[in-house]
Structures are given as structure tokens and as C-alpha cells.
Design a protein around this motif. Structure first.
Motif, PDB file in Angstrom:
ATOM      1  N   TYR A 175       1.322  -1.294  -0.079  1.00  0.00           N
ATOM      2  CA  TYR A 175       0.168  -0.228   0.137  1.00  0.00           C
ATOM      3  C   TYR A 175       1.018   1.326   0.304  1.00  0.00           C
ATOM      4  O   TYR A 175       1.490   1.147   1.248  1.00  0.00           O
ATOM      5  CB  TYR A 175      -0.814   0.133   1.249  1.00  0.00           C
ATOM      6  CG  TYR A 175      -2.273   1.506   1.131  1.00  0.00           C
ATOM      7  CD1 TYR A 175      -3.002   1.474   0.626  1.00  0.00           C
ATOM      8  CD2 TYR A 175      -1.812   2.018   1.833  1.00  0.00           C
ATOM      9  CE1 TYR A 175      -4.117   1.520   0.850  1.00  0.00           C
ATOM     10  CE2 TYR A 175      -2.793   3.010   2.004  1.00  0.00           C
ATOM     11  CZ  TYR A 175      -3.859   2.905   1.222  1.00  0.00           C
ATOM     12  OH  TYR A 175      -5.164   4.059   1.001  1.00  0.00           O
ATOM     13  N   ILE A 176       0.458   2.068  -1.358  1.00  0.00           N
ATOM     14  CA  ILE A 176       1.883   3.321  -0.942  1.00  0.00           C
ATOM     15  C   ILE A 176       0.576   4.935  -0.722  1.00  0.00           C
ATOM     16  O   ILE A 176      -0.159   4.830  -1.277  1.00  0.00           O
ATOM     17  CB  ILE A 176       2.226   3.378  -2.490  1.00  0.00           C
ATOM     18  CG1 ILE A 176       2.522   1.754  -2.957  1.00  0.00           C
ATOM     19  CG2 ILE A 176       3.411   3.574  -2.556  1.00  0.00           C
ATOM     20  CD1 ILE A 176       2.354   1.242  -4.784  1.00  0.00           C
ATOM     21  N   GLY A 177       1.395   5.202  -0.287  1.00  0.00           N
ATOM     22  CA  GLY A 177       0.832   6.645   0.038  1.00  0.00           C
ATOM     23  C   GLY A 177       1.649   7.562   1.379  1.00  0.00           C
ATOM     24  O   GLY A 177       2.129   6.936   1.959  1.00  0.00           O
ATOM     25  N   TYR A 178       1.061   8.384   1.995  1.00  0.00           N
ATOM     26  CA  TYR A 178       1.332   9.264   2.457  1.00  0.00           C
ATOM     27  C   TYR A 178       0.522  10.418   3.297  1.00  0.00           C
ATOM     28  O   TYR A 178      -0.841   9.994   3.138  1.00  0.00           O
ATOM     29  CB  TYR A 178       3.179   9.780   2.178  1.00  0.00           C
ATOM     30  CG  TYR A 178       2.591  11.249   1.305  1.00  0.00           C
ATOM     31  CD1 TYR A 178       2.986  12.482   1.735  1.00  0.00           C
ATOM     32  CD2 TYR A 178       2.743  11.375   0.362  1.00  0.00           C
ATOM     33  CE1 TYR A 178       2.711  14.102   1.197  1.00  0.00           C
ATOM     34  CE2 TYR A 178       2.431  12.245  -0.631  1.00  0.00           C
ATOM     35  CZ  TYR A 178       2.918  14.058  -0.181  1.00  0.00           C
ATOM     36  OH  TYR A 178       2.603  14.373  -0.856  1.00  0.00           O
ATOM     37  N   SER A 179       0.370  10.831   3.740  1.00  0.00           N
ATOM     38  CA  SER A 179      -0.215  12.466   4.501  1.00  0.00           C
ATOM     39  C   SER A 179      -1.734  11.102   5.156  1.00  0.00           C
ATOM     40  O   SER A 179      -1.385  10.688   6.496  1.00  0.00           O
ATOM     41  CB  SER A 179      -1.151  13.175   2.831  1.00  0.00           C
ATOM     42  OG  SER A 179      -1.592  14.217   3.901  1.00  0.00           O
ATOM     43  N   ASP A 180      -2.548  11.675   5.010  1.00  0.00           N
ATOM     44  CA  ASP A 180      -3.809  10.922   5.346  1.00  0.00           C
ATOM     45  C   ASP A 180      -3.762   9.154   5.642  1.00  0.00           C
ATOM     46  O   ASP A 180      -4.042   8.550   6.298  1.00  0.00           O
ATOM     47  CB  ASP A 180      -5.390  11.384   4.810  1.00  0.00           C
ATOM     48  CG  ASP A 180      -7.057  11.580   5.838  1.00  0.00           C
ATOM     49  OD1 ASP A 180      -6.175  12.039   6.892  1.00  0.00           O
ATOM     50  OD2 ASP A 180      -7.502  10.358   5.286  1.00  0.00           O
ATOM     51  N   ASN A 181      -3.029   9.055   4.310  1.00  0.00           N
ATOM     52  CA  ASN A 181      -2.558   7.398   4.302  1.00  0.00           C
ATOM     53  C   ASN A 181      -2.013   7.151   5.541  1.00  0.00           C
ATOM     54  O   ASN A 181      -2.454   5.390   5.875  1.00  0.00           O
ATOM     55  CB  ASN A 181      -2.404   7.135   2.888  1.00  0.00           C
ATOM     56  CG  ASN A 181      -3.013   6.912   2.370  1.00  0.00           C
ATOM     57  OD1 ASN A 181      -3.957   6.688   1.442  1.00  0.00           O
ATOM     58  ND2 ASN A 181      -2.478   8.262   1.306  1.00  0.00           N
ATOM     59  N   THR A 182      -1.553   7.592   7.178  1.00  0.00           N
ATOM     60  CA  THR A 182      -1.504   7.228   7.661  1.00  0.00           C
ATOM     61  C   THR A 182      -1.601   6.260   8.732  1.00  0.00           C
ATOM     62  O   THR A 182      -1.485   5.123   9.576  1.00  0.00           O
ATOM     63  CB  THR A 182       0.060   8.412   8.543  1.00  0.00           C
ATOM     64  OG1 THR A 182       0.966   9.108   8.059  1.00  0.00           O
ATOM     65  CG2 THR A 182       0.370   7.878  10.337  1.00  0.00           C
TER      66      THR A 182
END
Length: 309
Positions: free
Chosen positions: A111-118
Motif C-alpha cells: 500500500y503506497i501513500g502518505y499524509s492521511d494514508n498514515t
């Protein structure tokens, strides 16, 4: 110590699901990122509600039910080999109680992402799965560095990142080893006291943020202190702190690593003895290089800094 599962490496032709778990996006914002995924030899598969819009005090990418449907499809469809969030924003907290991992546990995927994806990444780590804290698909249209995406693809192919950084005046000398936890500070703060919060004991904590007033930044760091986080962690890595404070008053408002924000964090953590790195290139910044949440990381802070997975 619980063993963390790394998803299997991808090969050419594998399918990468693109979903919008939080804020709304337009097709034009994702066109470059989708084309990049194709050019790397993978097949992008668009979530049903990728471009859906639902306004309810914020422009979400669909209702909660629509976003839940898309993320559970991506997590559990055996044809999907990785999941890439279109963007962050706000909304992942709506989903976390409704995530299903029945097929995912048999066929884990990155799963790839950052910000709210934390929020999603904290949930996955609780279940024993690593994820990639790195660029979203949307940021490809913002003039970010190509290397920050290339490094994500390297991880997808099985390569572990190694970083060498210059020293920073607020760094604290020392060495530490532990699993990496963290991400966006506002979401780490929002999860404190819930069953979805990270387990901080003997971990390396990474934090980054954007658009916070300095008093709000201090409040979040104070909350981590009051929750005992700084008595538990083995090391601290501080990434991007950008658009902080008042735009009219802060001369470093557009800088990736706001010095006053760094001073606030340094002042609050100076009494603790864990090694600390400031200026790591990850966060809401153009040179956003990926980190592996749940990965075992070695950090060595001297005149130069080395961080290796």
C-alpha cells in the motif's frame, strides 16, 4: 517481537490498483502518474469511485460507503499486486473500522501513500504488514522529483532503500535500530489513545507535516510527550515541515524544512537520549523519498547520517 510481513515483489505486467480513500481528485491530476505506472511496465487498474466527488463539509472522493467499497476491493482482489492512493487530504479515518483483510492476508500487497494514508498504514502495521510511505499518484503533477517515484518502484521490485544525509544543527548523535513507525504527525496525533495507534516501544518514529500553526505543532508534540511516546522510542526522524505558521509572517513558509518548526521539535525532545535526524526528504515536499513503515531500519547519526532498511 511480531514478525512484519513484506508483500512479494512485483514483476512486469502486474496490476496496481489506484484508489481515492480520502479527498477528491480530477482525472487531469492523475494523468501523469497513471502514464508513469504504465511506462514502468505495470497495469494501472482504476477504482470504481476514483473520481467520484461527495461534498459534506469537505470534498471527499465519494461517500464513506463508496470509499470503503473501493479500498476493500483493492485489498482483497487477488489480481491486484499493489495499491496506490491517489492522494491524501482527509477521510481515511472513516474507513479504518471497516477494512477487510480476508484475502489480503493470503496475498499481501504493498500500500503506497502518505499524509492521511498514515491511518491505513498504521492499521496494516497493527495487522503485521509493511507499507510504503511515499508519493501519491496525484503529486506526480506537482513537479516532484522523478527519483522519489523511481525509489518507490525500486521497493516494489524488492530493493530496500539506503539514505545518506548531511548533518543538521539539531541532530542528536547516536545509533539506533528498530522498526519504523509514523508518518504524518497530525494523524499520529489523531490516533493517540485509539486501538489504531502505533505501538511506539523500541521503534524508530518518523514525523512530517504541512500547514500547521506553530502552536498546533507544539500541541501535537506535547501530546506525544504526555502520552509517553518519547520515553518509548529508540530514535526519531523528522521529515518535511512546510507551510507552517502564518504565510505573511514566516519567511520560510515555502521551505521544505522550516527551521522554527524544527527548533520547536528539538526543544521539546532535547531532554531525551535517542538519536535524532532532522531534514529527512519525505513528506509534503517535492523530494519525497519513500520509507517503509514496519521495516527494520538502522540509523547512524554522526557528522553524516546513514539510514538503511
Amino acid at each position: 517481537m511480531k514478525k512484519i510481513i513484506f508483500p512479494k515483489s512485483l514483476k512486469k505486467g502486474d496490476k496496481i490498483a489506484i484508489i481515492s480513500p480520502a479527498g477528491a481528485v480530477d482525472e487531469t491530476q492523475l494523468a501523469k502518474g497513471i502514464e508513469m505506472i504504465k511506462n514502468k511496465g505495470f497495469e494501472p487498474v482504476l477504482g470504481e469511485h476514483l473520481y467520484t466527488k461527495f461534498s459534506n463539509g469537505y470534498n471527499y472522493a465519494g461517500t464513506e460507503q463508496e470509499r470503503i467499497k473501493d479500498i476493500n476491493w483493492a485489498l482483497n482482489d487477488d489480481e491486484i499486486s499493489a495499491i496506490w492512493a491517489s492522494r491524501g487530504g482527509y477521510g481515511c479515518q472513516h474507513l479504518v473500522e471497516h477494512l477487510k483483510l480476508k484475502n489480503f492476508t493470503k496475498n499481501p500487497k504493498w500500500y503506497i501513500g502518505y499524509s492521511d494514508n498514515t491511518v491505513i498504514q498504521s492499521y496494516l502495521l497493527k495487522k503485521g504488514f509493511a507499507s510504503i510511505h511515499g508519493q501519491t499518484v496525484k503529486t506526480s503533477s506537482f513537479g516532484v522529483t522523478e527519483e522519489s517515484y523511481d525509489l518507490v518502484f525500486d521497493i516494489l521490485k524488492g530493493k530496500r532503500p539506503k539514505y545518506s544525509l548531511k548533518s543538521h544543527q539539531f541532530n542528536k548523535i547516536g545509533s539506533a535500530e528498530g522498526k519504523l513507525v509514523g508518518g504524518n504527525l497530525a494523524l499520529i496525533y489523531a490516533l493517540l489513545g485509539t486501538k489504531y495507534s502505533f505501538d511506539f516501544k523500541d521503534k524508530i518514529l518518523f514525523i512530517e507535516d504541512i500547514g500547521e500553526n506553530f502552536y498546533a505543532l507544539d500541541r501535537m508534540i506535547m501530546s506525544l510527550e504526555l502520552a509517553g511516546v518519547f520515553n518509548k522510542i529508540a530514535g526519531l526522524i523528522v521529515g518535511g515541515m512546510i507551510n507552517m505558521g502564518d504565510e505573511k509572517e514566516n519567511k520560510q513558509y515555502e521551505e521544505s524544512f522550516d527551521e522554527f518548526a524544527y527548533k520547536l521539535i528539538s526543544d521539546r525532545t532535547s531532554k531525551y537520549h535517542f538519536p535524532t535526524v532532522f531534514g529527512f526528504p519525505n513528506g509534503h515536499i517535492k523530494d519525497n523519498r519513500p520509507l517503509i513503515i514496519g521495516g527494520m531500519v538502522k540509523m547512524k547519526v554522526e557528522d553524516k547520517v546513514k539510514i538503511e532498511f
